[in-house]
Design a protein around this motif. Structure first.
Motif, mmCIF file in Angstrom:
data_model
loop_
_atom_site.group_PDB
_atom_site.id
_atom_site.type_symbol
_atom_site.label_atom_id
_atom_site.label_comp_id
_atom_site.label_asym_id
_atom_site.label_seq_id
_atom_site.Cartn_x
_atom_site.Cartn_y
_atom_site.Cartn_z
ATOM 1 N N GLN A 47 14.997 89.593 54.447
ATOM 2 C CA GLN A 47 14.338 90.613 55.258
ATOM 3 C C GLN A 47 13.454 89.983 56.320
ATOM 4 O O GLN A 47 13.391 90.452 57.469
ATOM 5 N N LEU A 48 12.779 88.885 55.970
ATOM 6 C CA LEU A 48 11.957 88.161 56.934
ATOM 7 C C LEU A 48 12.808 87.659 58.102
ATOM 8 O O LEU A 48 12.450 87.820 59.275
ATOM 9 N N LEU A 49 13.952 87.056 57.784
ATOM 10 C CA LEU A 49 14.864 86.562 58.824
ATOM 11 C C LEU A 49 15.392 87.705 59.685
ATOM 12 O O LEU A 49 15.538 87.565 60.901
ATOM 13 N N ALA A 50 15.666 88.840 59.042
ATOM 14 C CA ALA A 50 16.159 90.003 59.792
ATOM 15 C C ALA A 50 15.117 90.474 60.799
ATOM 16 O O ALA A 50 15.432 90.769 61.954
ATOM 17 N N ASP A 51 13.865 90.534 60.364
ATOM 18 C CA ASP A 51 12.798 90.996 61.260
ATOM 19 C C ASP A 51 12.564 90.019 62.402
ATOM 20 O O ASP A 51 12.367 90.421 63.552
ATOM 21 N N LEU A 52 12.569 88.725 62.102
ATOM 22 C CA LEU A 52 12.261 87.722 63.125
ATOM 23 C C LEU A 52 13.377 87.554 64.149
ATOM 24 O O LEU A 52 13.127 87.175 65.297
ATOM 25 N N THR A 53 14.618 87.817 63.724
ATOM 26 C CA THR A 53 15.750 87.671 64.658
ATOM 27 C C THR A 53 16.216 89.018 65.210
ATOM 28 O O THR A 53 17.155 89.067 66.005
ATOM 29 N N HIS A 54 15.558 90.099 64.762
ATOM 30 C CA HIS A 54 15.923 91.455 65.179
ATOM 31 C C HIS A 54 17.372 91.777 64.808
ATOM 32 O O HIS A 54 18.080 92.471 65.541
ATOM 33 N N SER A 55 17.798 91.250 63.674
ATOM 34 C CA SER A 55 19.143 91.523 63.164
ATOM 35 C C SER A 55 19.036 92.402 61.927
ATOM 36 O O SER A 55 18.211 92.160 61.054
ATOM 37 N N LYS A 56 19.879 93.425 61.841
ATOM 38 C CA LYS A 56 19.854 94.302 60.671
ATOM 39 C C LYS A 56 20.684 93.747 59.522
ATOM 40 O O LYS A 56 20.560 94.203 58.383
ATOM 41 N N ASP A 57 21.527 92.761 59.828
ATOM 42 C CA ASP A 57 22.533 92.328 58.858
ATOM 43 C C ASP A 57 22.435 90.827 58.599
ATOM 44 O O ASP A 57 23.060 90.023 59.293
#
Length: 274
Positions: A47-57
């Motif tokens: 979830q952290l990576l999703a938020d930082l890269t603006h990726s949902k997946d």
């Protein structure tokens, strides 16, 4: 002259904004990492990576051996599209880039491959694979790769520590002479998995084995062959035997229940451990 000065000011402003953005990224990563226990890291890093890269997946795979990697956490069904277990060396385009220590960019826009992928290394060997299937612009650039490189550098030690903990978790917490986790360790593990499941970051199912008048020790030995190496057996409430099935939803858990039934034991799906 005026136009040149204006251009220089604009370039300086852009550099300052990029610098501020980088500092904000570092601060956010460190602040959020401090919130998680070591056991939670592999789940919530997705979830952290999703938020930082603006990726949902986003999906995180842990390396099992030289051929296979196992899905540990994912933020969406789309991120799970390659399945719970992948033969990562066979995904040549991705693997070759990661093997060279580079970020993989899907510039050909192959729908069967992630838009971007990176890896966490230890002693120059791949330990975890991070896959990104959806990006806001639907394309990826070298700037995205550079940003991901920085993010991975900041979180890699926490991820490696979490992976090592999960590898040693069983040996450190087995009840003496058994393949059953002690109550304290198993309860904490189950809570972590169920909380991640409820937030859509993992799939798992908890089974309670109906023991009748039998003791859990001989039953656990009989059932050991009916579960995978990635599943966990443990006790709760003193003598009750449970199995935590990882990467398994309730529907697929029915297959395991049938197998256990053939061994002679009924099981019940439990939504929680309260």
């Amino acid at each position: 002259m005026r136009a040149k000065e204006l251009q220089m000011k604009m370039e300086s402003r852009l550099q300052l904004d990029k610098y501020k953005d980088s500092l904000d990224t570092v601060y956010e990563i460190m602040a959020r990492l401090n919130k998680y226990t070591t056991e939670e890291m592999l789940f919530y890093s997705a979830q952290l990576l999703a938020d930082l890269t603006h990726s949902k997946d986003v999906a995180i795979y842990t390396i099992v051996n030289k051929t296979y990697a196992r899905l540990f956490s994912a933020t969406s069904p789309e991120a799970r599209k390659l399945g719970n277990s992948i033969k990562y060396a066979a995904i040549e385009d991705v693997y070759q880039e990661l093997l060279e220590g580079r970020i993989y960019l899907n510039t050909a826009m192959d729908e069967n491959l992630p838009l971007m992928a990176g890896a966490v290394y230890a002693e120059e060997k791949i330990q975890l694979i991070l896959m990104f299937w959806g990006m806001p612009s639907h394309t990826v650039t070298s700037a995205d790769a550079n940003r991901l490189t920085v993010i991975i550098t900041l979180i890699q030690n926490s991820l490696l520590r979490a992976k090592r903990l999960m590898v040693s978790f069983r040996k450190q917490n087995y009840l003496e002479g058994s393949n059953v986790l002690n109550e304290e360790a198993f309860t904490a593990l189950v809570k972590t998995f169920l909380e991640a499941r409820d937030k859509g970051l993992a799939e798992c199912t908890l089974l309670e084995i109906v023991l009748g008048y039998e003791d859990y020790e001989p039953v656990s030995r009989k059932l050991a062959c009916d579960i995978r190496q990635t599943d966990y057996m443990g006790i709760i409430d003193g003598r009750k035997l449970y199995i935590l099935l990882t990467n398994t939803d309730a529907k697929n858990a029915e297959v395991v229940q049938t197998r256990l039934q053939k061994t002679g034991y009924r099981s019940l799906i439990k939504e929680n451990i309260l």
